[in-house]
Scaffold this active site. Structure first.
Site, PDB file in Angstrom:
ATOM      1  N   CYS A  90       2.009   4.798   0.160  1.00 48.89           N
ATOM      2  CA  CYS A  90       0.792   3.708   0.755  1.00 48.89           C
ATOM      3  C   CYS A  90      -0.190   3.082  -0.337  1.00 48.89           C
ATOM      4  O   CYS A  90       0.340   1.744  -0.119  1.00 48.89           O
ATOM      5  CB  CYS A  90       0.134   4.624   1.854  1.00 48.89           C
ATOM      6  SG  CYS A  90      -0.361   4.113   3.688  1.00 48.89           S
ATOM      7  N   GLU A 110       6.170  12.032   2.359  1.00 47.03           N
ATOM      8  CA  GLU A 110       6.100  13.799   2.560  1.00 47.03           C
ATOM      9  C   GLU A 110       5.608  14.239   3.685  1.00 47.03           C
ATOM     10  O   GLU A 110       5.459  15.692   3.213  1.00 47.03           O
ATOM     11  CB  GLU A 110       4.365  13.772   1.534  1.00 47.03           C
ATOM     12  CG  GLU A 110       2.962  13.907   2.030  1.00 47.03           C
ATOM     13  CD  GLU A 110       2.740  12.451   1.744  1.00 47.03           C
ATOM     14  OE1 GLU A 110       3.738  11.198   1.413  1.00 47.03           O
ATOM     15  OE2 GLU A 110       1.658  11.920   1.963  1.00 47.03           O
ATOM     16  N   HIS A 116       4.789   7.486   4.129  1.00 49.74           N
ATOM     17  CA  HIS A 116       4.447   8.770   4.013  1.00 49.74           C
ATOM     18  C   HIS A 116       5.268   9.215   4.066  1.00 49.74           C
ATOM     19  O   HIS A 116       5.478  10.643   4.725  1.00 49.74           O
ATOM     20  CB  HIS A 116       2.725   9.578   4.470  1.00 49.74           C
ATOM     21  CG  HIS A 116       1.536   8.597   4.017  1.00 49.74           C
ATOM     22  ND1 HIS A 116       1.091   8.876   3.632  1.00 49.74           N
ATOM     23  CD2 HIS A 116       1.368   7.870   4.131  1.00 49.74           C
ATOM     24  CE1 HIS A 116      -0.105   7.929   3.251  1.00 49.74           C
ATOM     25  NE2 HIS A 116      -0.178   7.220   3.994  1.00 49.74           N
TER      26      HIS A 116
HETATM   27  N1  GLN Z   1      -6.489   2.170   2.859  1.00 46.57           N
HETATM   28  C1  GLN Z   1      -4.433   1.464   2.547  1.00 46.57           C
HETATM   29  C2  GLN Z   1      -4.621   0.987   3.931  1.00 46.57           C
HETATM   30  O1  GLN Z   1      -5.395   1.275   5.059  1.00 46.57           O
HETATM   31  C3  GLN Z   1      -4.119   2.637   1.925  1.00 46.57           C
HETATM   32  C4  GLN Z   1      -4.423   3.636   2.899  1.00 46.57           C
HETATM   33  C5  GLN Z   1      -3.397   5.348   2.372  1.00 46.57           C
HETATM   34  O2  GLN Z   1      -3.158   5.145   1.708  1.00 46.57           O
HETATM   35  N2  GLN Z   1      -2.506   6.135   3.686  1.00 46.57           N
HETATM   36  O3  GLN Z   1      -3.852   0.437   4.531  1.00 46.57           O
END
Ligand code: GLN
Length: 538
Positions: A380, A515, A513
């Protein structure tokens, strides 16, 4: 109708209610029953989505886009059942629902009160969407005696009466401490905690005693006598070396058998503990190690990356190697120290994150991984940072940045303007922070002949998302010409989901994600592949 099992805690928090509930779920499932797990959280936030991971640990995201308590991650990992929005509720959400109803005049002029209106809403939640289950295990957050958890405890008391007590079981988890100085095991805190529970109308049916060492029979008898619980229902849970031993240890203590006995139910088939035995054996026997650096903002609190730590451990199990997690605080990581801090590292991982703090260290670490061909996984925010690094250092767009933390500059990462879900277009916003991200499961199409396509072994994947910003698709061609391929896209081709480097042994960034979907009995292919690459890098 489903049977309901309520799990409360006493004496101190963090005794492992989540793990106990999850282990019980596995055992009941293995005996042939359908089980659902739920968590009732007493805090006032509507969901943990806006809470700092320092305070509350990781926010676990479900397929249907709920931001939930990290215990739901334990539930999924042990039971294999994907949690839903309807499996986690907080006091904030309950009040929110009740107050909305009150504003609409739905209470027909009545005085709105904790009992019955709040407790009724809690009961509705407990029962909702449970008709197809054999068992619903509901864990109550916090400990008995907390002011905040009172309405929940009251609601489960009423609930057991509503469905007839024989269909509801109360499990209370307490601490049985061992005092080194006097070499004694103490049952008094358990007695007091049960007294507290009884004062609000609940007599536990089973007491699970968390202890450092095995509890002698005479002490169990004492707990049984003072707490008014059958001796067979005084179950001990002694600290385990790895959490994967928990189902085995509860099986030995006959927790599942006692639960079935209570409901006068029979086992449909014998419990299969082989998968857990197999993985604990690998964990205990494995001598080989691999060092993986996690560079993030919340590394001081272990629970902040709970699912990630677990997923990496699963990747280690799959590769029969112990994964040492070296946590590096990105805030404190000086650019000049990167080389020395990453010297003995075989794989670098940048997890999800928010805000500007710590970005310089992360970007520099990614550059180090890219140039020195060290396996790299960006998740992300980690993928977004990899894009910024590549734009600045390879494409020479010096002002490349994200609009999340810099309103000026060149936005290779920007606020999502719109995205599609089930044919509908949703607008992105950064005005209201709660529940407005791109959340939950979305499809991604993988490019033929890419590394990611090989890792997943299929063209279309579903992964869970939690982000507000996105890689700017307009730069795709420029990146690809220079060696960074956009190897996974949203089905309509507008949102970059995966990036990878062509001239690098293993460099992958994912906008989702992975995970959250890794399980000890089914490790996620991305983590298995990352650990394999790191193992080979050594
Ligand atoms: N802050 C970033 C966004 O909102 C990444 C979010 C995250 O890593 N879950 O896109």
């Amino acid at each position: 109708m489903a049977r309901f099992i309520f799990v409360t805690g006493g004496v101190v928090s963090s005794l492992g209610k989540g793990l106990s509930s999850a282990s019980l779920a596995y055992l009941l499932q293995s005996r042939g029953y359908k089980v659902r797990l739920r968590k009732l959280d007493p805090y006032l936030n509507v969901d943990p989505g806006t809470m700092s991971p320092f305070q509350h640990g990781e926010v676990f995201v479900t397929d249907d886009g709920a931001e939930t308590d990290l215990d739901l991650g334990h539930y999924e990992r042990f039971s294999g059942v994907s949690a839903k929005k309807s499996d986690n509720i907080t006091t904030g959400k309950i009040y929110n629902d009740v107050l909305k109803k009150e504003r609409k005049g739905k209470y027909l002029g009545k005085t709105v009160q904790v009992i019955p209106h709040i407790t009724d809403r809690i009961k509705e939640f407990i029962k909702n969407d449970s008709s197809k289950e054999d068992f619903v295990i509901c864990e109550i957050g916090g400990i008995v005696g907390d002011i905040e958890s009172l309405p929940f405890v009251e609601a489960i008391r009423q609930f057991a009466n509503d469905i007839e007590k024989k269909n509801a079981l109360f499990i209370h988890l307490t601490l049985v401490p061992y005092l080194k100085a006097s070499d004694e095991i103490k049952t008094k805190p358990t007695q007091h905690s049960v007294k507290e529970l009884r004062s609000i109308g609940i007599q536990p049916d089973i007491i699970i005693c968390r202890s450092e060492r095995s509890i002698p029979l005479e002490h169990r008898k004492k707990i049984s006598l003072f707490c008014n619980v059958d001796i067979k229902n005084v179950i001990e849970t002694v600290d385990v070396k790895t959490i994967y031993e928990a189902p085995i240890s509860f099986f030995k203590e006959k927790l599942d058998v006692q639960v079935l006995n209570y409901f006068k139910m029979k086992s449909k088939k014998p419990v299969n503990l082989n998968p857990w035995k197999k993985i604990t054996k690998i964990i205990f026997k494995t001598k080989k190690e691999v060092n993986i650096a996690i560079i993030g903002k919340y590394v001081e609190l272990k629970d902040a990356y709970k699912s990630l730590d677990e997923a990496l451990a699963h990747g280690g199990i799959e590769n029969k190697i112990k994964v040492n997690l070296i946590r590096i605080d990105s805030d404190k990581l000086r650019v000049s120290e990167i080389k020395s801090k990453l010297r003995n590292i075989s794989g670098i991982l940048i997890p999800g994150g928010f805000g500007k703090r710590g970005t310089d260290g992360k970007i520099e670490a990614i550059r180090y991984a890219r140039i020195n061909k060290i396996p790299f996984l960006g998740i992300c925010y980690g993928m977004q940072m990899a894009i910024i690094e590549f734009a600045r250092n390879k494409l020479n767009i010096k002002k490349a940045t994200s609009s999340e933390f810099d309103k000026n500059g060149v936005h290779v990462i920007g606020l999502i303007n719109e995205w599609k879900k089930d044919g509908k277009t949703i607008k992105g916003t950064d005005k209201d922070l709660g529940g407005t991200m791109r959340l939950g499961s979305y499809d991604a199409k993988l490019k033929d002949n890419s590394l990611i396509r090989k890792i997943y072994g299929k063209n279309l994947i579903k992964e869970r998302h939690r982000h507000r910003y996105e890689v700017n698709i307009n730069y795709k061609e420029k990146f690809e010409k220079n060696g960074m391929s956009f190897s996974g896209l949203s089905p309509d081709g507008s949102l970059p989901e995966i990036i990878e480097l062509k001239n690098h042994p293993w460099f992958v960034g994912v906008q989702f994600h992975p995970e959250f979907k890794s399980r000890p009995l089914a490790p996620h292919p991305l983590f298995s592949s990352f650990i394999r690459a790191s193992k080979n890098h050594k």
